[in-house]
Design a protein around this motif. Sequence first.
Motif: not given
Length: 283
Positions: A253-270
């Motif tokens: 996947a080579k994630l370190g060389s990809r442009r990361v599009i950050e999204l939020r996750n409102p479904l997570l518990s505190s």
Amino acid sequence: MTLRRRDLILSSAALPLASAQGAPRRLRIPHVSPKAETERSYAAVLLEQALAAAGMPVSLEPTSELIPQNRALQELGKHRRLDVLWTMTSVEREQQAQPVRVPIFKGLYGWRLLLASSEVAARMAEVKTPAELRQFSLVQGLEWPDTGILQANGLNVIVSPSYDAMFKQLRLGRADAFPRSVEEIWWELERYGQGLAVVPNICLHYPAAIYYFVAFEEPELAAAIELGLKRLRANGSFDSLFMKYHGEDLARAKLGSRRVIELRNPLLSSQTPLDKPELWYRP
């Protein structure tokens, strides 16, 4: 509470299960994915090793049929066809069953690559922001938590009730892309991806945890799983098993060389342990 005291409490809670002698305890688990044989999947092997580390050897018995995630959660309740399952968590799911709050895939299901036709993949490779991503339609499953996460970020989501149909929708141009976890996408590309490609240059990321879940009536089993996972983390077995199963996919996947599009996750518990970086994978 100190870690030592917590360890003692977990050990005491797990003792009724761990002290049983004789044959391993039979635990019923769901067949939740078409990928690989359930009883030898990463999550099943990790569960087996964790309970062994807690002093409770088990024999895992997967269901013969594929069980959707939401139905599997219901089977932990009054029907009691299942003893343990693993699935992506949400506030709603943590109200249905008891989570063991250790992200067993280290958040890997929140790292998403995209399947698309070659023509769409070339256009999507230039996406830099969530706003630009909204110009494309993304197909997801009807009851998947990821569907709600993508929708909460204002993305254009097409919902499908059928796993197999999602790949067909891409080939027919009825959806632009299918976000898949790093752990899934290469296997799916090989088996279902005729005419499709992995979008280069970009990946999506949102915090996402897959937990083991048990019935609320099984606190000792939850405690034994948590204790065993803690011990596997301490002796390095957890990370070794994680890399054995996922290292090749991550390297590809080579994630370190990809442009990361950050999204939020409102479904997570505190109560999600986002403050413990050692529990999460980062490229």
